[in-house]
Write a protein that holds these residues in place. Structure first.
Motif, mmCIF file in Angstrom:
data_model
loop_
_atom_site.group_PDB
_atom_site.id
_atom_site.type_symbol
_atom_site.label_atom_id
_atom_site.label_comp_id
_atom_site.label_asym_id
_atom_site.label_seq_id
_atom_site.Cartn_x
_atom_site.Cartn_y
_atom_site.Cartn_z
ATOM 1 N N GLN A 220 0.824 -1.212 0.000
ATOM 2 C CA GLN A 220 0.000 0.000 0.000
ATOM 3 C C GLN A 220 0.860 1.265 0.000
ATOM 4 O O GLN A 220 0.345 2.372 -0.006
ATOM 5 N N GLY A 221 2.152 1.096 0.006
ATOM 6 C CA GLY A 221 3.086 2.204 -0.041
ATOM 7 C C GLY A 221 4.496 1.660 -0.062
ATOM 8 O O GLY A 221 4.727 0.476 0.207
ATOM 9 N N SER A 222 5.468 2.517 -0.405
ATOM 10 C CA SER A 222 6.869 2.096 -0.441
ATOM 11 C C SER A 222 7.760 3.215 0.060
ATOM 12 O O SER A 222 7.451 4.398 -0.106
ATOM 13 N N ILE A 223 8.875 2.813 0.668
ATOM 14 C CA ILE A 223 9.901 3.749 1.116
ATOM 15 C C ILE A 223 11.157 3.437 0.311
ATOM 16 O O ILE A 223 11.682 2.318 0.377
ATOM 17 N N LEU A 224 11.627 4.420 -0.453
ATOM 18 C CA LEU A 224 12.769 4.230 -1.346
ATOM 19 C C LEU A 224 13.917 5.094 -0.845
ATOM 20 O O LEU A 224 13.964 6.291 -1.067
ATOM 21 N N ASP A 225 14.865 4.466 -0.144
ATOM 22 C CA ASP A 225 16.046 5.159 0.372
ATOM 23 C C ASP A 225 17.177 5.053 -0.649
ATOM 24 O O ASP A 225 17.688 3.958 -0.914
ATOM 25 N N SER A 226 17.567 6.169 -1.226
ATOM 26 C CA SER A 226 18.774 6.241 -2.067
ATOM 27 C C SER A 226 18.697 5.355 -3.299
ATOM 28 O O SER A 226 19.622 4.586 -3.591
ATOM 29 N N GLY A 227 17.614 5.471 -4.044
ATOM 30 C CA GLY A 227 17.526 4.742 -5.301
ATOM 31 C C GLY A 227 16.108 4.683 -5.815
ATOM 32 O O GLY A 227 15.164 4.551 -5.036
ATOM 33 N N THR A 228 15.956 4.795 -7.142
ATOM 34 C CA THR A 228 14.666 4.578 -7.801
ATOM 35 C C THR A 228 14.935 3.856 -9.117
ATOM 36 O O THR A 228 16.093 3.671 -9.525
ATOM 37 N N ALA A 229 13.873 3.490 -9.810
ATOM 38 C CA ALA A 229 14.003 2.785 -11.086
ATOM 39 C C ALA A 229 14.661 3.636 -12.162
ATOM 40 O O ALA A 229 15.081 3.103 -13.192
ATOM 41 N N LEU A 230 14.768 4.935 -11.933
ATOM 42 C CA LEU A 230 15.392 5.812 -12.921
ATOM 43 C C LEU A 230 16.890 5.987 -12.707
ATOM 44 O O LEU A 230 17.536 6.745 -13.418
ATOM 45 N N PHE A 231 17.458 5.288 -11.741
ATOM 46 C CA PHE A 231 18.894 5.438 -11.495
ATOM 47 C C PHE A 231 19.662 5.130 -12.781
ATOM 48 O O PHE A 231 19.205 4.330 -13.602
ATOM 49 N N PRO A 232 20.819 5.781 -13.005
ATOM 50 C CA PRO A 232 21.551 5.592 -14.274
ATOM 51 C C PRO A 232 21.673 4.125 -14.676
ATOM 52 O O PRO A 232 22.088 3.280 -13.889
ATOM 53 N N GLN A 233 21.311 3.841 -15.923
ATOM 54 C CA GLN A 233 21.257 2.465 -16.400
ATOM 55 C C GLN A 233 22.599 1.758 -16.321
ATOM 56 O O GLN A 233 22.660 0.537 -16.163
ATOM 57 N N SER A 234 23.685 2.498 -16.418
ATOM 58 C CA SER A 234 25.005 1.864 -16.426
ATOM 59 C C SER A 234 25.299 1.128 -15.130
ATOM 60 O O SER A 234 26.128 0.214 -15.112
ATOM 61 N N THR A 235 24.630 1.495 -14.045
ATOM 62 C CA THR A 235 24.873 0.832 -12.771
ATOM 63 C C THR A 235 23.715 -0.042 -12.326
ATOM 64 O O THR A 235 23.853 -0.787 -11.359
ATOM 65 N N ARG A 236 22.577 0.014 -13.005
ATOM 66 C CA ARG A 236 21.434 -0.782 -12.557
ATOM 67 C C ARG A 236 20.966 -1.821 -13.562
ATOM 68 O O ARG A 236 20.220 -2.727 -13.193
ATOM 69 N N LEU A 237 21.385 -1.730 -14.839
ATOM 70 C CA LEU A 237 20.949 -2.681 -15.852
ATOM 71 C C LEU A 237 22.147 -3.296 -16.561
ATOM 72 O O LEU A 237 23.157 -2.634 -16.797
ATOM 73 N N SER A 238 22.008 -4.548 -16.921
ATOM 74 C CA SER A 238 23.067 -5.227 -17.654
ATOM 75 C C SER A 238 23.194 -4.666 -19.075
ATOM 76 O O SER A 238 22.192 -4.397 -19.733
ATOM 77 N N ASN A 239 24.440 -4.482 -19.513
ATOM 78 C CA ASN A 239 24.679 -4.091 -20.914
ATOM 79 C C ASN A 239 25.281 -5.251 -21.707
ATOM 80 O O ASN A 239 25.762 -5.065 -22.818
ATOM 81 N N ASP A 240 25.226 -6.437 -21.120
ATOM 82 C CA ASP A 240 25.788 -7.628 -21.761
ATOM 83 C C ASP A 240 24.735 -8.256 -22.676
ATOM 84 O O ASP A 240 24.206 -9.339 -22.413
ATOM 85 N N THR A 241 24.440 -7.570 -23.762
ATOM 86 C CA THR A 241 23.383 -8.033 -24.655
ATOM 87 C C THR A 241 23.745 -9.347 -25.351
ATOM 88 O O THR A 241 22.859 -10.105 -25.740
ATOM 89 N N ALA A 242 25.029 -9.629 -25.486
ATOM 90 C CA ALA A 242 25.451 -10.878 -26.125
ATOM 91 C C ALA A 242 25.514 -12.041 -25.137
ATOM 92 O O ALA A 242 25.821 -13.165 -25.537
#
Length: 471
Positions: A220-242
């Motif tokens: 019913q709610g969330s507490i987000l300390d120091s991070g959201t889904a918009l954080f820079p992709q280079s540190t939160r998403l894999s770039n290993d497409t191969a």
């Protein structure tokens, strides 16, 4: 790199009409009897530790999605913490940082040992005495706290050809939420008042779940300390497409052939050998994969489509997030560290808040400014990444010296605010004097003169979204 260091993911649950068993340390759940205990150091708290919430992800179940563990005939002796999911100890990381023994001794933030692949357990802390109403799940004797383990690195985010699901760690967290919804009533909690709480990568993960399960978020709610889904992709998403990293691990452990053969072969390898290989090869990175189901590459588009959970959220950052790393405060150059903090943590918090505001979602914003010597050593001063956590949990005095009287006041105030949100995510903070972002305000927490100081949002967000070199 920083987001790989702290992956705290917590679940906070809330309160309504309830009936606790006549034997409160024996709780019957859908998965069987859970046997808890009361520690004499905290005589008002029931503890249920190391409770399995899914089948162990071992053997042939390695790299499979979590599967429910229903065995009503079995009783769980929940008197010890479960083992931590395999990770690379921070003491092996470089450069020195506040989370390592050579970076100020602040090792309380990260487990040193006791890892196991059989790690998908959760822990529950609940009041010892029955309440007339069901409790939100979070602090004091008026809430319940649940913490949930989940798989990380190659075990949680393998990015392997031939696997149907790559974001297993996030699915673990969802499975933990589902277990809580199904069973927390037996512990005195209210399944209709669950609040998610994550810090750093845990906050990003909690935000990911707002989109992946937007039609049934459970919380019913969330507490987000120091991070959201918009954080820079280079540190939160894999770039290993191969998908080369998984194949490289397989090859180095003697598992060749096609993708399916590599997976089958690696399922026979010990987790220690796999984790040891990762520790010796810093270039091998395993992060969430944008699959357009559990994780998305473009969250702005998800907001525009209305595909986000319509729940209130607290979003906060710390004043000097990156003081935790020596490499970003060269020669004590805090201004450089803060420029990077603003361009990453603070900018993405501001962007997330503005996107939420555009679709009519309630958001409360804060910045934590606390600077207390028993938490922040001279080498890493100020409100660095994670420095707020000991105060929120009320454990600051257990670190490196007693808390100051003002530090205790700040700690209690933070706990009261988090509980107010858990009890009523929409209006609880407003009643406590913290207005939402839509009113044009944010708050500073733990400042030098007052625990909570209201400021204009422009003082917090203006000019923070500028480019900054991360080197």
């Amino acid at each position: 790199m920083l987001l790989r260091l702290c992956t705290v993911a917590l679940v906070a649950v809330a309160h309504g009409a309830v009936s606790i068993s006549a034997h409160p340390l024996k709780v019957e759940t859908e998965c069987g009897m859970i046997l808890g205990f009361i520690n004499t150091s905290t005589p008002d708290v029931r503890q249920f530790l190391g409770v399995p919430f899914v089948l162990p992800p071992t053997g042939c179940r390695r790299w499979l999605p979590p599967a429910a563990n229903y065995n009503p005939a079995a009783a769980v002796n929940a008197t010890n913490f479960g083992l931590s999911c395999p990770q690379i100890p921070l003491s092996a990381s470089t450069p020195p940082n506040v989370f390592t023994s050579d970076g100020g001794g602040q090792t309380e933030f990260f487990p040193r040992q006791n890892f196991s692949e059989d790690c998908l357990t959760l822990n529950i802390w609940a009041p010892a005495h029955p309440h007339a109403t069901a409790l939100p799940v979070i602090r004091t004797q008026a809430h319940i706290v649940v913490s949930v383990n989940f798989r990380s690195n190659i075990f949680g985010f393998p990015n392997a050809a031939g696997l149907g699901e790559q974001n297993l760690g996030l699915l673990d967290q969802r499975a933990g939420l589902e277990w809580v919804r199904a069973n927390i009533g037996a512990f005195g909690g209210d399944p209709a008042r669950i609040v998610a709480w994550g810090q750093s990568a845990g906050a990003i993960a909690a935000d990911y779940l707002h989109f992946a399960f937007h039609d049934d978020p459970i919380v019913q709610g969330s507490i987000l300390d120091s991070g959201t889904a918009l954080f820079p992709q280079s540190t939160r998403l894999s770039n290993d497409t191969a998908q080369r990293n998984f194949a490289q691990v397989a090859a180095q452990l003697g598992c060749g052939g096609v993708a399916a053969a590599q997976i089958d072969c690696l399922r026979d390898a010990s987790w220690e050998s796999i984790e040891g290989l990762l520790a010796a090869n810093a270039s091998l990175s395993f992060l969430p994969v944008a699959d357009s189901r559990v994780v998305f590459a473009n969250y702005t588009a998800q907001y525009a489509a209305g595909a986000v959970a319509r729940v209130p959220v607290i979003i906060g950052t710390n004043q000097h997030e990156l003081n935790a790393l020596d490499e970003l405060v060269p020669g004590g150059n805090e201004s450089h560290s803060d420029a990077v903090t603003n361009a990453t943590f603070l900018c993405t918090a501001a962007e997330t808040t503005q996107l939420r505001q555009a679709v009519g979602l309630t958001t409360y914003r804060y910045r934590y400014d606390g600077n207390f010597t028993n938490i922040s050593p001279p080498t890493f001063p100020g409100a660095y990444h994670g420095a707020e956590l000991p105060l929120i949990f009320g454990t600051a005095g257990q670190y490196h010296g007693a808390s100051t009287p003002y530090e205790d006041v700040v700690s209690m105030k933070l706990q009261d605010l988090w509980l107010a949100f858990a009890q009523d995510p929409q209006n609880g903070l407003l009643a406590a004097g913290w207005a939402p972002y839509g009113a044009g305000v944010a708050v500073l927490l733990g400042d030098t003169d007052t625990p909570v100081k209201q400021i204009d949002v422009h003082e917090l967000d203006d000019g923070v979204c500028v480019s900054a070199a991360l080197g």
